[in-house]
Write an enzyme that holds these catalytic residues in place. Structure first.
Site, PDB file in Angstrom:
ATOM      1  N   HIS A  22       0.919  -1.228   0.137  1.00  0.00           N
ATOM      2  CA  HIS A  22      -0.083  -0.247   0.437  1.00  0.00           C
ATOM      3  C   HIS A  22       1.014   1.035  -0.310  1.00  0.00           C
ATOM      4  O   HIS A  22       0.571   2.566  -0.209  1.00  0.00           O
ATOM      5  CB  HIS A  22      -1.321   0.121   1.014  1.00  0.00           C
ATOM      6  CG  HIS A  22      -2.074  -1.168   0.608  1.00  0.00           C
ATOM      7  ND1 HIS A  22      -3.860  -0.612   1.498  1.00  0.00           N
ATOM      8  CD2 HIS A  22      -1.820  -2.184   0.743  1.00  0.00           C
ATOM      9  CE1 HIS A  22      -4.430  -1.133   0.795  1.00  0.00           C
ATOM     10  NE2 HIS A  22      -3.705  -2.661   0.932  1.00  0.00           N
ATOM     11  N   GLN A  87      -3.961 -11.935  10.209  1.00  0.00           N
ATOM     12  CA  GLN A  87      -4.093  -9.914  10.432  1.00  0.00           C
ATOM     13  C   GLN A  87      -3.745  -9.183  12.052  1.00  0.00           C
ATOM     14  O   GLN A  87      -4.227  -7.991  12.444  1.00  0.00           O
ATOM     15  CB  GLN A  87      -5.008  -9.598  10.419  1.00  0.00           C
ATOM     16  CG  GLN A  87      -5.792 -10.078   8.636  1.00  0.00           C
ATOM     17  CD  GLN A  87      -6.667 -10.357   7.969  1.00  0.00           C
ATOM     18  OE1 GLN A  87      -7.872 -10.133   8.757  1.00  0.00           O
ATOM     19  NE2 GLN A  87      -7.799 -10.391   6.651  1.00  0.00           N
ATOM     20  N   ASP A 122      -4.762   6.543   3.102  1.00  0.00           N
ATOM     21  CA  ASP A 122      -4.841   4.970   2.166  1.00  0.00           C
ATOM     22  C   ASP A 122      -6.349   5.426   2.325  1.00  0.00           C
ATOM     23  O   ASP A 122      -7.207   5.341   3.802  1.00  0.00           O
ATOM     24  CB  ASP A 122      -4.620   4.137   2.984  1.00  0.00           C
ATOM     25  CG  ASP A 122      -4.489   2.917   2.561  1.00  0.00           C
ATOM     26  OD1 ASP A 122      -5.385   2.177   2.171  1.00  0.00           O
ATOM     27  OD2 ASP A 122      -3.270   2.471   1.161  1.00  0.00           O
ATOM     28  N   HIS A 154     -16.721  -3.169  -2.272  1.00  0.00           N
ATOM     29  CA  HIS A 154     -16.294  -2.617  -0.964  1.00  0.00           C
ATOM     30  C   HIS A 154     -17.468  -1.806  -0.284  1.00  0.00           C
ATOM     31  O   HIS A 154     -18.162  -1.725   0.387  1.00  0.00           O
ATOM     32  CB  HIS A 154     -15.254  -2.036  -0.704  1.00  0.00           C
ATOM     33  CG  HIS A 154     -14.095  -3.754  -0.088  1.00  0.00           C
ATOM     34  ND1 HIS A 154     -14.008  -4.735   0.426  1.00  0.00           N
ATOM     35  CD2 HIS A 154     -12.719  -3.572  -0.798  1.00  0.00           C
ATOM     36  CE1 HIS A 154     -13.217  -4.998   0.468  1.00  0.00           C
ATOM     37  NE2 HIS A 154     -12.312  -5.471  -0.417  1.00  0.00           N
ATOM     38  N   ALA A 346      13.765  -8.567  -9.241  1.00  0.00           N
ATOM     39  CA  ALA A 346      13.823  -7.817 -11.052  1.00  0.00           C
ATOM     40  C   ALA A 346      12.644  -6.710 -11.082  1.00  0.00           C
ATOM     41  O   ALA A 346      12.086  -5.868 -10.666  1.00  0.00           O
ATOM     42  CB  ALA A 346      12.970  -9.123 -11.717  1.00  0.00           C
ATOM     43  N   GLN A 348      10.365  -5.178 -12.351  1.00  0.00           N
ATOM     44  CA  GLN A 348       9.440  -5.340 -12.824  1.00  0.00           C
ATOM     45  C   GLN A 348       8.706  -4.192 -13.796  1.00  0.00           C
ATOM     46  O   GLN A 348       8.431  -4.936 -15.314  1.00  0.00           O
ATOM     47  CB  GLN A 348       8.012  -5.720 -11.856  1.00  0.00           C
ATOM     48  CG  GLN A 348       7.000  -6.908 -12.569  1.00  0.00           C
ATOM     49  CD  GLN A 348       5.895  -7.310 -11.575  1.00  0.00           C
ATOM     50  OE1 GLN A 348       6.615  -8.235 -10.933  1.00  0.00           O
ATOM     51  NE2 GLN A 348       4.884  -6.348 -11.603  1.00  0.00           N
ATOM     52  N   HIS A 363       0.351 -13.880  -9.398  1.00  0.00           N
ATOM     53  CA  HIS A 363      -0.712 -13.813  -8.231  1.00  0.00           C
ATOM     54  C   HIS A 363      -1.619 -12.627  -8.547  1.00  0.00           C
ATOM     55  O   HIS A 363      -2.655 -13.111  -7.698  1.00  0.00           O
ATOM     56  CB  HIS A 363       0.306 -13.462  -7.209  1.00  0.00           C
ATOM     57  CG  HIS A 363       0.196 -11.978  -6.480  1.00  0.00           C
ATOM     58  ND1 HIS A 363       1.992 -10.934  -7.732  1.00  0.00           N
ATOM     59  CD2 HIS A 363       0.285 -10.853  -5.967  1.00  0.00           C
ATOM     60  CE1 HIS A 363       1.649  -9.850  -7.343  1.00  0.00           C
ATOM     61  NE2 HIS A 363       0.868 -10.064  -6.256  1.00  0.00           N
ATOM     62  N   TRP A 366      -2.806  -6.015  -7.692  1.00  0.00           N
ATOM     63  CA  TRP A 366      -3.316  -5.300  -8.682  1.00  0.00           C
ATOM     64  C   TRP A 366      -2.144  -4.417  -9.650  1.00  0.00           C
ATOM     65  O   TRP A 366      -2.050  -3.424 -10.589  1.00  0.00           O
ATOM     66  CB  TRP A 366      -4.127  -3.901  -7.930  1.00  0.00           C
ATOM     67  CG  TRP A 366      -4.614  -2.903  -9.116  1.00  0.00           C
ATOM     68  CD1 TRP A 366      -3.890  -1.189  -9.570  1.00  0.00           C
ATOM     69  CD2 TRP A 366      -5.096  -2.782  -9.883  1.00  0.00           C
ATOM     70  NE1 TRP A 366      -4.609  -0.822 -10.204  1.00  0.00           N
ATOM     71  CE2 TRP A 366      -5.222  -1.662 -10.243  1.00  0.00           C
ATOM     72  CE3 TRP A 366      -6.070  -4.196 -10.456  1.00  0.00           C
ATOM     73  CZ2 TRP A 366      -5.848  -1.537 -12.231  1.00  0.00           C
ATOM     74  CZ3 TRP A 366      -6.730  -3.792 -11.726  1.00  0.00           C
ATOM     75  CH2 TRP A 366      -7.360  -2.261 -11.931  1.00  0.00           C
ATOM     76  N   SER A 368       0.553  -5.717 -10.138  1.00  0.00           N
ATOM     77  CA  SER A 368       0.985  -6.031 -10.946  1.00  0.00           C
ATOM     78  C   SER A 368       0.602  -6.279 -12.983  1.00  0.00           C
ATOM     79  O   SER A 368       1.222  -6.210 -13.978  1.00  0.00           O
ATOM     80  CB  SER A 368       1.155  -7.192 -10.607  1.00  0.00           C
ATOM     81  OG  SER A 368       2.951  -7.817  -9.785  1.00  0.00           O
ATOM     82  N   GLY A 386      -7.016 -11.495  -1.088  1.00  0.00           N
ATOM     83  CA  GLY A 386      -7.236  -9.997  -0.955  1.00  0.00           C
ATOM     84  C   GLY A 386      -7.967 -10.085  -2.944  1.00  0.00           C
ATOM     85  O   GLY A 386      -8.995 -10.350  -2.951  1.00  0.00           O
TER      86      GLY A 386
END
Length: 466
Positions: A22, A87, A122, A154, A346, A348, A363, A366, A368, A386
């Site tokens: 985040h 958590q 956030d 949400h 790496a 990315q 995976h 978001w 990625s 998630g």
């Protein structure tokens, strides 16, 4: 973008959520805003551990004299012994966060001599609306770090709970009551909406969070309007302002705070080495594999993936964190029979933008997904938690730019089928064409008159002109 010159004495307080990925994209945006508004002070509040992680190997943020990186307590009581509850660290942080942030803000105001003129947080910090009111009604501008589909889920939690069976009676049930979600199944949704312990502190926090965006001055997100126009228009109708300002990696000027940075000198060397290796490969021939900085596939799945890569003989680049390796996997990867390169880290965005990369095993976090769209690389999705399952559904069934693994987990045969479909069959060619179209939309969005560029200007104005 020309710097804003009429901002004198403004103070933007930025509250980061220090878990998962985040904080880094929020700091990325803060640096962009700071570059455009040099007279405005940006105070970035985050835990010591998270700050250390996102700033390791990346000191470029320090060149902004108007960005102050501050520490907030992690909420863990002195002498506390973790019991392994899910958590647990997040719950401890969130319980103490409102008071801890308030104390830090008071100290920052006293030190700088500038009252807070805007509160950027956030979006998980639902209490931001109350903090902004307590500061005299300054703008509250939350940042949603995931995609628009998960934000919509949400925001519509109560509607989803009242109109779906949660897939209990029909596995093919879809969410038809929410704009743009007709391909989504209840089981694709993030935990805490209709699955999991809905009475946990984390689930209740998510529920409260979903009710607050309509009260915000604006909500902004790392995406572009053309990717999800139906969902975007629906959220625009419910929020005062909804600003897509991404993809961040394509915005100019380049970000000074990357979403991922090498943590050690060895990782930096590995990053340079893998780009040189990619230069030697054929166009769109390489499979890039990465599961981000948090996700932990099982040893069995990692071995199945490695065996499939060996059997396929396709060239691959695998960004494999050291903490995911075990003796069996390490021995297998050291045999020298693999047609690829394994590195601990790496760069990315640069990897996915490289012309030799033809597929991304991910995976489905978001960041990625968006980086893959920006690079025009189709995806093979193995989501874990998630918003990842929801992202994978959008990738396969809505945007049609990738596919989910057969059976949902890595097996040797399933992975071989996915590689063959994406790299060698007509369906893979269609995915490549679709993601290249989205790539062009993404590039256009960040051009001077593009949708994201205009939205960033709006974000800059509302955060720095009060």
């Amino acid at each position: 973008m020309a710097p804003v010159s009429n901002q004198v004495g403004g103070h933007v307080a930025v509250l980061a959520f220090p878990f998962s990925t985040h904080a880094a994209p929020l700091l990325n945006i803060v640096c962009r805003l700071a570059a455009a508004a040099p007279s405005t002070l940006f105070s970035f509040f985050n835990t010591k551990q998270s700050n250390s992680s996102i700033l390791a190997g990346n000191t470029s943020v320090l060149r902004y004299s108007n960005v102050s990186v501050c520490e907030v307590a992690d909420g863990v009581p002195e002498g506390y012994v973790f019991v392994g509850k899910p958590q647990e660290d997040i719950e401890l942080f969130m319980k103490a966060a409102p008071d801890n942030f308030r104390r830090c803000l008071e100290a920052s105001v006293a030190e700088s001599g500038r009252e807070v003129s805007c509160l950027v947080t956030d979006a998980f910090f639902w209490f931001g609306v109350h903090m902004a009111d307590d500061m005299g009604g300054v703008p509250w501008v939350p940042f949603w770090t995931a995609g628009p589909a998960s934000l919509s889920a949400h925001v519509h939690t109560d509607l989803i709970r009242s109109t779906t069976s949660g897939g209990c009676h029909d596995e093919k049930e879809t969410i038809t009551v929410i704009a743009g979600m007709s391909k989504v199944r209840p089981q694709d949704l993030p935990e805490g909406i209709i699955f999991g312990n809905l009475e946990s502190l984390f689930s209740r926090m998510l529920h409260q969070m979903g009710q607050m965006p309509p009260l915000a001055t604006a909500v902004f997100i790392n995406s572009f309007e053309e990717l999800d126009p139906v969902i975007t228009n629906d959220l625009k109708s419910k929020f005062k302002r909804f600003l897509n300002v991404g993809p961040l990696d394509l915005l100019e000027p380049p970000a000074s705070a990357a979403t991922t940075t090498p943590q050690t000198a060895a990782e930096a060397v590995a990053g340079d080495g893998c780009l040189s290796w990619l230069d030697e490969q054929k166009v769109a021939s390489v499979v890039y594999v990465s599961f981000g900085s948090v996700t932990r596939p099982s040893p069995e799945e990692l071995m199945a993936l490695a065996e499939a890569l060996e059997a396929s003989r396709v060239p691959f680049l695998w960004s494999l964190r050291d903490n995911l390796k075990n003796r069996q996997l390490d021995e297998f990867l050291s045999k020298g029979k693999l047609n690829g390169m394994v590195v601990p880290w790496a760069p990315q965005p640069q990897v996915l933008a490289h012309g030799s990369v033809g597929a991304f095993v991910t995976h489905c976090g978001w960041n990625s997904v968006l980086e893959s769209v920006a690079g025009g690389v189709p995806l093979i999705c193995r989501p874990f938690f998630g918003d990842q399952k929801l992202n994978a559904r959008m990738v396969e069934d809505v945007w049609k730019i990738g596919l989910r693994l057969e059976g949902g987990v890595f097996t040797k045969n399933g992975m071989l089928k996915s590689l063959d479909m994406l790299l060698s069959q007509d369906k893979g060619t269609k995915m490549k064409n679709k993601i290249n179209t989205l790539k062009q939309f993404a590039k256009q969005a960040v051009e001077p008159k593009g949708s994201s560029a205009r939205n960033f200007e709006s974000l800059l104005e509302m955060t720095t002109t009060n």
